[in-house]
Design a protein around this motif. Structure first.
Motif, mmCIF file in Angstrom:
data_model
loop_
_atom_site.group_PDB
_atom_site.id
_atom_site.type_symbol
_atom_site.label_atom_id
_atom_site.label_comp_id
_atom_site.label_asym_id
_atom_site.label_seq_id
_atom_site.Cartn_x
_atom_site.Cartn_y
_atom_site.Cartn_z
ATOM 1 N N THR A 138 -25.979 19.611 -1.411
ATOM 2 C CA THR A 138 -24.584 19.726 -0.974
ATOM 3 C C THR A 138 -23.981 18.328 -0.938
ATOM 4 O OG1 THR A 138 -25.150 21.659 0.383
ATOM 5 C CG2 THR A 138 -23.058 20.572 0.844
ATOM 6 N N ALA A 139 -23.124 18.035 -1.894
ATOM 7 C CA ALA A 139 -22.627 16.671 -2.074
ATOM 8 C C ALA A 139 -22.005 16.112 -0.791
ATOM 9 C CB ALA A 139 -21.587 16.645 -3.203
ATOM 10 N N ASP A 140 -22.370 14.888 -0.480
ATOM 11 C CA ASP A 140 -21.853 14.130 0.655
ATOM 12 C C ASP A 140 -22.249 14.689 2.023
ATOM 13 O OD1 ASP A 140 -20.533 12.205 -0.988
ATOM 14 O OD2 ASP A 140 -18.948 13.684 -1.354
ATOM 15 N N HIS A 141 -23.167 15.633 2.051
ATOM 16 C CA HIS A 141 -23.634 16.182 3.329
ATOM 17 C C HIS A 141 -25.160 16.232 3.403
ATOM 18 C CE1 HIS A 141 -19.650 17.520 4.745
ATOM 19 N NE2 HIS A 141 -19.406 17.769 3.468
ATOM 20 N N ASN A 142 -25.831 15.606 2.460
ATOM 21 C CA ASN A 142 -27.270 15.815 2.393
ATOM 22 C C ASN A 142 -28.055 15.200 3.550
ATOM 23 O OD1 ASN A 142 -27.805 17.475 0.004
ATOM 24 N ND2 ASN A 142 -26.783 15.800 -1.096
ATOM 25 N N ARG A 143 -27.488 14.227 4.195
ATOM 26 C CA ARG A 143 -28.198 13.631 5.331
ATOM 27 C C ARG A 143 -28.081 14.472 6.599
ATOM 28 N NH1 ARG A 143 -29.993 8.459 4.200
ATOM 29 N NH2 ARG A 143 -30.254 7.918 6.381
ATOM 30 N N SER A 144 -27.146 15.410 6.579
ATOM 31 C CA SER A 144 -26.948 16.237 7.783
ATOM 32 C C SER A 144 -27.033 17.731 7.486
ATOM 33 C CB SER A 144 -25.592 15.921 8.419
ATOM 34 O OG SER A 144 -24.552 16.190 7.499
ATOM 35 N N ALA A 145 -27.478 18.090 6.273
ATOM 36 C CA ALA A 145 -27.525 19.506 5.916
ATOM 37 C C ALA A 145 -28.862 19.850 5.282
ATOM 38 C CB ALA A 145 -26.387 19.848 4.959
ATOM 39 N N TYR A 183 -24.025 30.389 14.980
ATOM 40 C CA TYR A 183 -22.614 30.681 14.700
ATOM 41 C C TYR A 183 -21.864 29.447 14.206
ATOM 42 C CZ TYR A 183 -23.526 35.083 17.030
ATOM 43 O OH TYR A 183 -24.037 36.307 17.369
ATOM 44 N N GLU A 184 -22.431 28.284 14.463
ATOM 45 C CA GLU A 184 -21.786 27.046 14.004
ATOM 46 C C GLU A 184 -22.536 26.401 12.845
ATOM 47 O OE1 GLU A 184 -21.832 24.833 17.612
ATOM 48 O OE2 GLU A 184 -20.062 25.841 18.442
ATOM 49 N N ALA A 185 -23.860 26.555 12.843
ATOM 50 C CA ALA A 185 -24.673 25.791 11.887
ATOM 51 C C ALA A 185 -24.760 26.445 10.507
ATOM 52 C CB ALA A 185 -26.082 25.597 12.453
ATOM 53 N N ILE A 186 -24.778 27.777 10.466
ATOM 54 C CA ILE A 186 -24.998 28.462 9.185
ATOM 55 C C ILE A 186 -23.689 28.509 8.401
ATOM 56 C CG2 ILE A 186 -25.690 30.628 8.080
ATOM 57 C CD1 ILE A 186 -27.407 31.179 10.598
ATOM 58 N N VAL A 187 -23.675 27.855 7.257
ATOM 59 C CA VAL A 187 -22.466 27.807 6.421
ATOM 60 C C VAL A 187 -22.851 28.087 4.968
ATOM 61 C CG1 VAL A 187 -21.264 26.155 7.930
ATOM 62 C CG2 VAL A 187 -22.659 25.315 6.024
ATOM 63 N N GLY A 188 -21.845 28.413 4.168
ATOM 64 C CA GLY A 188 -22.063 28.551 2.733
ATOM 65 C C GLY A 188 -21.753 27.237 2.042
ATOM 66 N N HIS A 189 -22.337 27.027 0.881
ATOM 67 C CA HIS A 189 -22.080 25.803 0.119
ATOM 68 C C HIS A 189 -20.576 25.583 -0.059
ATOM 69 C CE1 HIS A 189 -23.259 23.310 -3.736
ATOM 70 N NE2 HIS A 189 -22.629 22.583 -2.836
ATOM 71 N N ARG A 190 -19.822 26.675 -0.289
ATOM 72 C CA ARG A 190 -18.379 26.555 -0.523
ATOM 73 C C ARG A 190 -17.620 26.058 0.712
ATOM 74 N NH1 ARG A 190 -16.278 32.618 -1.550
ATOM 75 N NH2 ARG A 190 -17.913 32.505 -3.141
ATOM 76 N N ASP A 191 -18.231 26.144 1.888
ATOM 77 C CA ASP A 191 -17.573 25.623 3.093
ATOM 78 C C ASP A 191 -17.548 24.101 3.100
ATOM 79 O OD1 ASP A 191 -17.016 28.139 4.265
ATOM 80 O OD2 ASP A 191 -19.093 28.285 4.973
ATOM 81 N N LEU A 192 -18.416 23.473 2.310
ATOM 82 C CA LEU A 192 -18.530 22.017 2.340
ATOM 83 C C LEU A 192 -18.159 21.343 1.020
ATOM 84 C CD1 LEU A 192 -21.893 21.789 4.341
ATOM 85 C CD2 LEU A 192 -19.582 21.437 5.220
ATOM 86 N N ASN A 193 -18.292 22.065 -0.091
ATOM 87 C CA ASN A 193 -17.962 21.502 -1.408
ATOM 88 C C ASN A 193 -17.069 22.464 -2.175
ATOM 89 O OD1 ASN A 193 -21.285 20.061 -2.082
ATOM 90 N ND2 ASN A 193 -19.530 19.174 -1.034
ATOM 91 N N ASN A 194 -16.453 21.954 -3.229
ATOM 92 C CA ASN A 194 -15.609 22.778 -4.086
ATOM 93 C C ASN A 194 -16.478 23.556 -5.077
ATOM 94 O OD1 ASN A 194 -13.510 23.906 -5.495
ATOM 95 N ND2 ASN A 194 -13.062 22.047 -6.669
ATOM 96 N N GLY A 252 -22.931 24.109 -8.121
ATOM 97 C CA GLY A 252 -21.864 23.280 -7.550
ATOM 98 C C GLY A 252 -22.342 21.875 -7.237
ATOM 99 N N PRO A 253 -21.432 21.061 -6.668
ATOM 100 C CA PRO A 253 -21.757 19.655 -6.414
ATOM 101 C C PRO A 253 -22.931 19.523 -5.449
ATOM 102 C CG PRO A 253 -19.404 20.087 -6.132
ATOM 103 C CD PRO A 253 -20.078 21.427 -6.256
ATOM 104 N N ALA A 254 -23.939 18.770 -5.847
ATOM 105 C CA ALA A 254 -25.155 18.663 -5.035
ATOM 106 C C ALA A 254 -25.411 17.253 -4.531
ATOM 107 C CB ALA A 254 -26.367 19.149 -5.840
ATOM 108 N N LEU A 255 -24.850 16.260 -5.210
ATOM 109 C CA LEU A 255 -25.037 14.870 -4.787
ATOM 110 C C LEU A 255 -23.687 14.159 -4.819
ATOM 111 C CD1 LEU A 255 -28.226 13.223 -6.385
ATOM 112 C CD2 LEU A 255 -27.673 13.459 -3.971
ATOM 113 N N GLY A 256 -23.380 13.380 -3.781
ATOM 114 C CA GLY A 256 -22.116 12.649 -3.732
ATOM 115 C C GLY A 256 -22.340 11.182 -3.456
ATOM 116 N N VAL A 257 -21.278 10.413 -3.506
ATOM 117 C CA VAL A 257 -21.424 8.960 -3.345
ATOM 118 C C VAL A 257 -21.952 8.585 -1.974
ATOM 119 C CG1 VAL A 257 -19.770 8.146 -5.064
ATOM 120 C CG2 VAL A 257 -18.943 8.884 -2.834
ATOM 121 N N SER A 258 -21.616 9.381 -0.950
ATOM 122 C CA SER A 258 -22.080 9.012 0.380
ATOM 123 C C SER A 258 -23.463 9.548 0.697
ATOM 124 C CB SER A 258 -21.067 9.472 1.445
ATOM 125 O OG SER A 258 -20.890 10.861 1.380
ATOM 126 N N ASP A 259 -24.156 10.093 -0.311
ATOM 127 C CA ASP A 259 -25.520 10.573 -0.087
ATOM 128 C C ASP A 259 -26.568 9.493 -0.319
ATOM 129 O OD1 ASP A 259 -25.143 13.294 0.643
ATOM 130 O OD2 ASP A 259 -24.649 13.760 -1.430
#
Ligand code: ZN
Length: 261
Positions: A138-145, A183-194, A252-259
């Protein structure tokens, strides 16, 4: 985010999940540590993972999100363990050769037969210590997801019950280990990336997944029949419809610059 059991319990009530008199007993059970046990997870040695180019970075904190993906592979009817192992090897090969990553991207893979495989190296080591092995899903969220890839493509059809049952068990165990509120932690990839990942049909099941996970955390038995009702609300072609992704393994996007570490 730490699990606020009271908050989730209130949610449980408001969603009409908890049933009249039992929720306080349920909360007591969870608080007493009778949480979900670790489901059977097939480790990398079992599916014969190749060695990573680099050992995964482990951060000393729990992830914030559990991200639900689909693998963007065909909706096979092969539910065997051998097939599940082949799937993990194929994903790892694609991620390392095609994407030039250090290792398989996701932390867990669930096959359509319901087999759960460890993904990125050091995942189980990290989860058991309430730490996080950084992956690429998940691009730009890999350190926390932490990412779970579910075999198949779910843009036009729902996943099989075997997969959903294992997904509930795995996700409940992760929420318990990391003290996350489902209820807060479980998300879909589309919730975080395009992206359209994990497909409309699996995405539509996420509210139900959160509820099932919470029930399991309260120590209640998982009732697959509830999923069956959900499944029957889908078009009749449902599970058997042979859906194929446009580009295999591309969800979808799996790696981002902030990863970058
Ligand atoms: Zn995805």
């Amino acid at each position: 985010m730490p699990l606020d059991r009271r908050h989730a319990l209130t949610l449980g009530f408001s969603l009409g999940l908890a049933g009249a008199a039992v929720p306080l007993l349920g909360a007591g059970t969870a608080a007493a540590g009778v949480g979900p046990i670790r489901p059977r997870i097939h480790e990398r040695l079992e599916w014969e993972a190749r060695d990573p180019r680099e050992i995964a970075t482990v951060v000393r904190r729990a992830p914030e999100f559990i991200v639900i993906h689909h693998t963007a592979t065909s909706n096979t009817m092969d539910d065997t363990l051998e097939h599940a192992y082949r799937l993990s090897r194929a994903i790892q090969k694609h991620h390392m050769r095609r994407n030039r990553w250090d290792d398989i991207g996701e932390q867990f893979t669930v096959s359509r037969g319901g087999h759960i495989m460890e993904g990125r190296n050091r995942t189980l080591y990290a989860v058991s210590r309430r730490m996080h092995a950084v992956g690429a899903h998940t691009a730009d969220h890999n350190r926390s997801a932490i990412g779970i890839e579910n075999e198949g493509t779910y843009a036009r059809t729902g996943p099989p019950l075997a997969l959903l049952g294992s997904l509930v068990k795995l996700t409940a165990w992760l929420c318990e280990q990391y003290e996350l509120n489902p209820y807060e932690a479980i998300v879909g990839h589309r919730d975080l990336n395009n992206t359209r990942c994990p497909g409309d049909y699996l995405y539509e099941l996420l509210p139900e997944l959160r509820e099932r996970v919470w029930h399991r955390m309260l120590g209640r038995r998982f009732d697959p029949a509830a999923w069956e009702l959900e499944q029957q609300s889908f078009p009749r072609r449902g599970v058997l419809f042979a859906e194929r992704p446009e580009r295999v393994f591309d969800h979808g996007p799996a790696l981002g610059v902030s990863d970058s570490p």
